[in-house]
Design a protein around this motif. Sequence first.
Motif, PDB file in Angstrom:
ATOM      1  N   ALA A 106       0.769  -1.234  -0.106  1.00 22.08           N
ATOM      2  CA  ALA A 106      -0.084   0.018  -0.092  1.00 22.08           C
ATOM      3  C   ALA A 106       0.947   1.042   0.040  1.00 22.08           C
ATOM      4  O   ALA A 106       2.067   1.130   0.091  1.00 22.08           O
ATOM      5  N   GLY A 134      -6.808   2.808  -4.590  1.00 22.85           N
ATOM      6  CA  GLY A 134      -7.927   3.936  -4.356  1.00 22.85           C
ATOM      7  C   GLY A 134      -8.701   3.740  -3.212  1.00 22.85           C
ATOM      8  O   GLY A 134      -9.538   4.500  -2.950  1.00 22.85           O
ATOM      9  N   GLN A 135      -8.670   2.735  -2.374  1.00 20.95           N
ATOM     10  CA  GLN A 135      -9.229   2.652  -1.102  1.00 20.95           C
ATOM     11  C   GLN A 135      -8.373   3.074   0.101  1.00 20.95           C
ATOM     12  O   GLN A 135      -7.310   2.790   0.365  1.00 20.95           O
ATOM     13  N   ARG A 136      -8.998   3.948   1.069  1.00 20.95           N
ATOM     14  CA  ARG A 136      -8.182   4.263   2.090  1.00 20.95           C
ATOM     15  C   ARG A 136      -8.648   3.706   3.455  1.00 20.95           C
ATOM     16  O   ARG A 136      -9.937   3.504   3.496  1.00 20.95           O
ATOM     17  N   PHE A 172      -2.748   7.554   6.987  1.00 17.24           N
ATOM     18  CA  PHE A 172      -4.127   6.739   6.172  1.00 17.24           C
ATOM     19  C   PHE A 172      -2.957   5.887   5.132  1.00 17.24           C
ATOM     20  O   PHE A 172      -2.127   6.138   4.822  1.00 17.24           O
ATOM     21  N   ASP A 175      -3.346   3.589   1.561  1.00 16.30           N
ATOM     22  CA  ASP A 175      -4.236   3.536   0.160  1.00 16.30           C
ATOM     23  C   ASP A 175      -3.854   2.442  -0.498  1.00 16.30           C
ATOM     24  O   ASP A 175      -2.559   2.187  -0.997  1.00 16.30           O
ATOM     25  N   THR A 214       0.347   7.971   3.674  1.00 14.23           N
ATOM     26  CA  THR A 214       0.002   9.385   3.742  1.00 14.23           C
ATOM     27  C   THR A 214      -0.777   9.649   4.681  1.00 14.23           C
ATOM     28  O   THR A 214      -1.830   9.427   4.801  1.00 14.23           O
TER      29      THR A 214
END
Lengths: 354, 264
Positions: free
Chosen positions: A251, A262-264, A257, A259, A254
């Motif tokens: 993953a 596209g999923q957080r 979080f 990511d 940032t």
Amino acid sequence: MTDTSTAPGQGFLSIRGLTKRYAGFTAVDNLDLEVPKGELVAFLGPSGCGKTTSLRMIAGLVPATSGRIVVGGQDLTEVATHRRDMGLVFQSYALFPHMSVAKNVAFGLEMRKVPKDEIAKRVKEAIALVHLTGKEEHRPAQLSGGQQQRVALARALVIRPSILLFDEPLSNLDAKLRDEMRNEIRDIQRRLGITAIFVTHDQSEALTMCDKVVVMNQGRLEQLGTPVDLYERPKTAFVASFVGRTNRLKAVATDGFADFGGQRFAAPGDLSGPVEVMVRPHRIALAPTGGEGVAGTIMRATFAGDILQYDIDVAGQTVSVELATRGGETVLAPGTTVALSWRPQDVFVYGAAA
Amino acid sequence: MDERPVSPALKLLAFLMFAFLLAPLIVVVPISFSGDSYMMFPPSSWSVKWYPAIFLDGKMTAAFWTSLLLACAVTVLCLVIALPAAFALVRLRPRGAEALSSLFTAPLLLPTIVLGLAILIVFARYGLLATFPGLVAAHLVVTLPYALRVLATALSTLPIAVEEAASTLGASPFTVFRRITLPMMKSGLIGTTALCFLVSFDEVVLSLFMTGPRIQTLPVAMYHHVEQQADPLVAALSVLLVVLTLLVVLVVDRTSGLAKTFVK
């Protein structure tokens, strides 16, 4: 056999900067470790991680390149093996084939010039302790593997060593015997309050038997902690994947979080950039799509009696999920979309390996 | 040994091989009971007179005692030299251990006659020819390689963990060797003893170079006896030697197992 004469603090094992270098590679790299009296500590790691070399340095069978080994305040680094007063139980049992069980057990006491009648008494006690009364006059070759390892244990215990060392003592035994011996070793070690090091490559042995576990990898100490620490709070990606089973997902992190695809989702820590995210298969909850969590598609469902196992595709990566069965649940068909969620404390984030 | 079915062809082959090896012995036995005064097969009459005749022959009995003493001395020296040497080669692994052990076994590859000649030339200069110490030294040249081989093999097959266990229990290196290593090498030691004894006792070629009127070994005395007179005394003696050898082999087999000692 209980030893109450030793004052508290004695038998305390202190390893400082212990290093073993061979031409071309470092087997053990700067190992620091404090073992309190009466604790059972596991050295856990894959083969070649340096755990056995560390144990052999403690026993004096391999000279240390640098570092100190101190037991009860006495520096033993330069002391010859036969003056170290340690008991070692080998994977191969290493019994004396030309001696009876009783003679094997008596050997260490003879070396210590213990009077004959006391030897007889202590040998009898030690043999009773490992449940081999009646086998005193047998030769090792007449005993089963489990019985031989009991003799080896009695032989190491009878000298009342300052430290008891185990070098993969259960690896040559079959599974049923292994569980039995595991409990027995633990009981005896607790009862005698003896300080012990237990080398193993089997994480379940380390977790179930030991007070603390030292996880080693490539000659280095990865983490020292209780079994719960290691399992619930693994400090490195290596520990997380070596102790227990886990999903490893790539993953990008940032600001707290992570990511992927596209999923957080919330990822503790202050890492940023490419990371490795780990979640244990049975700490993931599944919900119908639309709920909280990361969306995925079921690829395969396996019903294994006590658990229900799913392989789920999440943005191109496979996540394994295990649910304990309670009866009456429906097995979701491949192709079903689901939402995966987990508690924040169940996810571990590490910097991605180069 | 696994029990596997053996084909009849292999059995026949084994039988022929044994027949080939043992045929001369089978001829010697009847000749030793010959009543003739020279060797002839089959003998024209039978008697047991050649057996007592051996013990009345002063040269033969003297040679027998020389050979027995020689074989014992050589065997003892062999063990005393080869045991530490094998330990050093196998356990201490000095630089060039491989090359050294090849070097030490090299005398086995040389024709004994070449060795004999070389020893003759060297020993003559130091007055060692036809002396007991000279014979001992010459025999050591051919027995030491065997001793070293068997003992090194015995040592290298010992699990080192057993010795380590003894040392963690408080045994000094010397005690470990005496109480653990040595007893575990028992079959290797018995094998070495038997082998050295038999090789020395039967040795002919080197002894021929080394003996003279002053001192003679049994095989050399027999050789000279046959050269001078062809009576069946030597055949009777040969039968006794075969029996002696069988006894040694039997003792080794009973105490430690022949296959275990030599084949390992």
